[in-house]
Write a protein that holds these residues in place. Structure first.
Motif, PDB file in Angstrom:
ATOM      1  N   GLY A  95       0.818  -1.208   0.000  1.00 24.98           N
ATOM      2  CA  GLY A  95       0.000   0.000   0.000  1.00 24.98           C
ATOM      3  C   GLY A  95       0.850   1.256   0.000  1.00 24.98           C
ATOM      4  N   ASN A  96       0.191   2.407  -0.063  1.00 24.27           N
ATOM      5  CA  ASN A  96       0.868   3.686  -0.223  1.00 24.27           C
ATOM      6  C   ASN A  96       1.224   4.336   1.105  1.00 24.27           C
ATOM      7  OD1 ASN A  96       0.371   3.336  -2.939  1.00 24.27           O
ATOM      8  ND2 ASN A  96      -1.377   4.731  -2.986  1.00 24.27           N
ATOM      9  N   ASP A  97       2.292   5.136   1.080  1.00 29.24           N
ATOM     10  CA  ASP A  97       2.592   5.979   2.227  1.00 29.24           C
ATOM     11  C   ASP A  97       1.792   7.282   2.102  1.00 29.24           C
ATOM     12  OD1 ASP A  97       3.897   7.613   0.389  1.00 29.24           O
ATOM     13  OD2 ASP A  97       5.907   7.045   1.028  1.00 29.24           O
ATOM     14  N   ALA A  98       2.065   8.225   2.972  1.00 28.40           N
ATOM     15  CA  ALA A  98       1.289   9.465   2.988  1.00 28.40           C
ATOM     16  C   ALA A  98       1.451  10.284   1.723  1.00 28.40           C
ATOM     17  CB  ALA A  98       1.696  10.304   4.207  1.00 28.40           C
ATOM     18  N   LEU A  99       2.532  10.058   0.980  1.00 27.52           N
ATOM     19  CA  LEU A  99       2.787  10.804  -0.252  1.00 27.52           C
ATOM     20  C   LEU A  99       2.331  10.047  -1.501  1.00 27.52           C
ATOM     21  CD1 LEU A  99       6.331  12.231   0.564  1.00 27.52           C
ATOM     22  CD2 LEU A  99       4.101  13.367   0.797  1.00 27.52           C
ATOM     23  N   GLY A 100       1.626   8.946  -1.300  1.00 27.61           N
ATOM     24  CA  GLY A 100       1.126   8.192  -2.443  1.00 27.61           C
ATOM     25  C   GLY A 100       2.162   7.330  -3.111  1.00 27.61           C
ATOM     26  N   VAL A 101       3.243   7.008  -2.384  1.00 24.95           N
ATOM     27  CA  VAL A 101       4.289   6.135  -2.916  1.00 24.95           C
ATOM     28  C   VAL A 101       4.071   4.730  -2.368  1.00 24.95           C
ATOM     29  CG1 VAL A 101       6.764   5.655  -3.026  1.00 24.95           C
ATOM     30  CG2 VAL A 101       5.932   8.024  -3.108  1.00 24.95           C
ATOM     31  N   PRO A 102       3.928   3.716  -3.218  1.00 24.48           N
ATOM     32  CA  PRO A 102       3.736   2.355  -2.709  1.00 24.48           C
ATOM     33  C   PRO A 102       5.005   1.820  -2.078  1.00 24.48           C
ATOM     34  CG  PRO A 102       4.034   2.310  -5.079  1.00 24.48           C
ATOM     35  CD  PRO A 102       3.972   3.765  -4.688  1.00 24.48           C
ATOM     36  N   ARG A 103       4.845   0.971  -1.065  1.00 26.24           N
ATOM     37  CA  ARG A 103       5.986   0.314  -0.434  1.00 26.24           C
ATOM     38  C   ARG A 103       5.901  -1.178  -0.701  1.00 26.24           C
ATOM     39  NH1 ARG A 103       8.848   3.875   2.929  1.00 26.24           N
ATOM     40  NH2 ARG A 103       8.133   5.968   2.365  1.00 26.24           N
ATOM     41  N   PHE A 104       7.018  -1.765  -1.109  1.00 24.69           N
ATOM     42  CA  PHE A 104       7.073  -3.178  -1.447  1.00 24.69           C
ATOM     43  C   PHE A 104       7.976  -3.924  -0.464  1.00 24.69           C
ATOM     44  CE2 PHE A 104       5.742  -1.218  -5.371  1.00 24.69           C
ATOM     45  CZ  PHE A 104       4.916  -2.146  -5.980  1.00 24.69           C
ATOM     46  N   THR A 105       7.601  -5.176  -0.194  1.00 21.50           N
ATOM     47  CA  THR A 105       8.404  -6.056   0.650  1.00 21.50           C
ATOM     48  C   THR A 105       8.798  -7.296  -0.131  1.00 21.50           C
ATOM     49  OG1 THR A 105       7.237  -5.324   2.644  1.00 21.50           O
ATOM     50  CG2 THR A 105       8.450  -7.399   2.786  1.00 21.50           C
ATOM     51  N   ASP A 106      10.056  -7.679  -0.065  1.00 21.21           N
ATOM     52  CA  ASP A 106      10.512  -8.920  -0.698  1.00 21.21           C
ATOM     53  C   ASP A 106      10.005 -10.103   0.128  1.00 21.21           C
ATOM     54  OD1 ASP A 106      11.865 -11.137  -1.681  1.00 21.21           O
ATOM     55  OD2 ASP A 106      13.770 -10.102  -1.914  1.00 21.21           O
TER      56      ASP A 106
END
Length: 576
Positions: free
Chosen positions: A196-207
């Motif tokens: 999902g996105n952070d507060a700035l609309g940047v998605p975060r990915f996990t390996d």
């Protein structure tokens, strides 16, 4: 309102292409700069299709190899494209492997992931992959690079990476990412879960590669694809890999993957490279085609593979290899490929291209499927007769309807020369139906309609298609569906089975129809794209007014049951 029927559709009996790259402005030269790892410089040359500016016309991103800047061809609606890479901030001289496109932050705009080994002439390295978010910029659009913040700038422990593909493997409504790696080294071939996105609309990915049970070290990866092969809605992970290392991973409820490669019969590909998935034999399930290297007699041991799906005695997916029997075994040193209904007769035809500098030159292939003609699964090779003539170092092959005339056109990247674009000269504008799925507004569905299974019926004929991102060798094709009517005037019904388990049925869709279908969540009463208290307020207004929009149960009666339905939908928005 559904469109009215259009009569008189007759399936075209011939297939004809015209090479138009120069006049369309899609004729950039691909040439690799120095610094590619290993012999990647001989294998790369990607491309991907998306409507980057949301004007309804498909555009094309085409890496250039590093000698020249990458290119972003924006459709001008008049048969031509304009390279706007500099305007969008994506005109770097980049050493590039594969590319993938998808709306990773669910804002309704196509984003771009690029496997990169570093900009030229700088030093190459393993942390140079790029994720470009499609952002508003003044009165237009531009790309913002966020790979390091998002956690996808490194896809291998060494400088590597080939094909990439998006898919929603856990059915949580956002796009996850798999990136293949080819070098025989640990730490490559990775699955990244979108958190999902952070507060700035940047998605975060996990390996999550190891977490979900994927054993991918030392696979010689080329082309990944997420597609539901079992019918449980959770997409399997299909990896088309070199040196006999292809893998079929069955998805177990979005929690883990099980390697069923051997028991499923994926054992015949010597050098899997490009791939495409579709219902080749018209039986309602999905088949898997891979390009390979064809070794002529006296060896005659390897070549393309066409894995036709069957079920074993326990109802589990297995495959039978039929490429040689169907005449699609030999495409030389194969790379790019696509299963697509070129003549709009309702069955899937096959495109393939390839080449290697020290290998005999073989023309690109156009295999016309004769299933519609009542001949069973059989193909005719018609590339020369159709005018799709290409003999070069074919790498990525993608398809798109660049002129919105209802059929698929073809782009081939030459790994050592000029891109080629071939216009499909279908002359019957009502021989098919186009579907464009808009699902980013639904929190339970992946953007682009990924995971949707479409079943179209016309008389006794049934056509099955899936929307799975269309990842092919080092790129991806347009995700809009083009359904061939095969001589019928209209489809009696088109059933859309969304990835969240819901089904929508359209009826009486005539030839020539071009439909945009928006998949709102049932509880999104105010049509905001989110689920919150404002939906309850909007529902109350509709309920008190007796508006049909308050009928959430679908029983045509507006009563307390609808209010209870809303409460249930808001409390468990995405049941999985």
């Amino acid at each position: 309102m559904l469109p009215t029927l259009v009569g008189g559709s007759l399936c075209a009996q011939t297939l004809s292409f015209t090479e138009i790259g120069a006049q369309a402005g899609v004729n950039g030269v691909y040439a690799c700069a120095s610094g590619y790892p290993g012999n990647h410089h001989q294998m790369v040359g990607g491309a991907c299709v998306a409507d980057f500016n949301n004007d309804g016309w498909p555009d094309l991103f085409a890496p250039a190899g590093g000698v020249e800047p990458d290119r972003l061809y924006i459709n001008q609606h008049d048969g031509t494209f304009e390279d706007q890479a500099q305007k969008w901030g994506i005109d770097q001289r980049r050493r590039t492997g594969g590319v993938a496109v998808g709306d990773v932050n669910k804002d309704g705009w196509a984003d771009l992931f690029i496997v990169s080994y570093g900009d030229a002439p700088g030093a190459p390295g393993p942390t140079h992959c790029r994720l470009f978010l499609n952002r508003a910029s003044g009165d237009g659009r531009s790309f913002e690079e966020v790979a390091q913040i998002a956690g996808v700038n490194r896809v291998s422990q060494v400088t590597d990476g080939m094909g990439a593909g998006f898919g929603d493997y856990d059915l949580d409504g956002d796009l996850d990412l798999f990136v293949s790696a080819w070098i025989d080294a640990p730490g490559g071939n990775r699955l990244f879960r979108n958190e999902g996105n952070d507060a700035l609309g940047v998605p975060r990915f996990t390996d999550v590669t190891e977490l979900v049970g994927l054993e991918t070290d030392r696979l010689r990866g080329f082309t990944p694809r997420f597609v539901d092969m079992t019918g449980d809605r959770y997409p399997e992970l299909l990896l088309t890999n070199d040196f006999g290392t292809s893998r079929y991973y069955e998805n177990v409820g979005g929690e883990s993957f099980v390697d069923r490669t051997l028991e499923a019969g994926i054992t015949h590909d010597c050098n899997g490279m490009g791939a495409s998935v579709g219902d080749v034999d018209g039986d309602g399930d999905l088949d898997w085609f891979m390009t390979n290297i064809y070794f002529p007699p006296p060896s005659d041991s390897c070549g393309n593979t066409l894995y036709v799906q069957e079920l074993d005695d326990e109802g589990r997916v297995t495959f039978v290899e039929r490429a040689r029997a169907m005449g699609v075994h030999n495409a030389g040193w194969g790379w790019g490929t696509e299963l697509v209904d070129l003549d709009l007769d309702g069955d899937l035809d096959l495109l393939a291209t390839g080449g290697w500098s020290s290998f005999p030159a073989v023309p690109a292939r156009v295999y016309l499927n004769r299933l519609e003609q009542g001949e069973g699964l059989a193909f005719d090779e018609i590339a020369g007769a159709s005018g799709l003539v290409f003999v070069g170092q074919g790498r990525a092959l993608v398809t798109l309807d660049y002129d919105l005339d209802g059929d698929r056109d073809v782009v081939i990247v030459d790994g050592n020369g000029v891109m080629r674009m071939f216009r499909n000269e279908q002359d019957d504008p009502v021989s098919g139906v186009t579907l464009r799925l808009r699902t980013f507004v639904n929190p339970c569905l992946a953007p682009g309609g990924l995971g949707t299974r479409v079943t179209a019926r016309a008389g006794a004929r049934e056509i099955v298609r899936v929307v799975d991102g269309s990842a092919t060798y080092l790129g991806s094709s347009e995700t809009a569906l083009h359904l061939g009517l095969g001589g019928a005037d209209a489809f009696d019904s088109i059933e859309l089975a969304w990835a969240d388990g819901r089904v929508r049925v359209l009826t009486g869709i005539g030839g020539g129809s071009d439909l945009e279908i928006i998949a709102w969540h049932r509880a999104d009463v105010d049509r905001s794209g989110g689920l919150d208290f404002s939906d309850a307020i909007a529902f109350l207004g509709l309920f008190l007014a007796g508006d049909p929009g308050a009928d959430l149960t679908g029983d045509t009666i507006i009563d307390a049951a609808d209010a209870l339905e809303l409460v249930g939908l808001l409390s468990v928005a995405c049941p999985g």
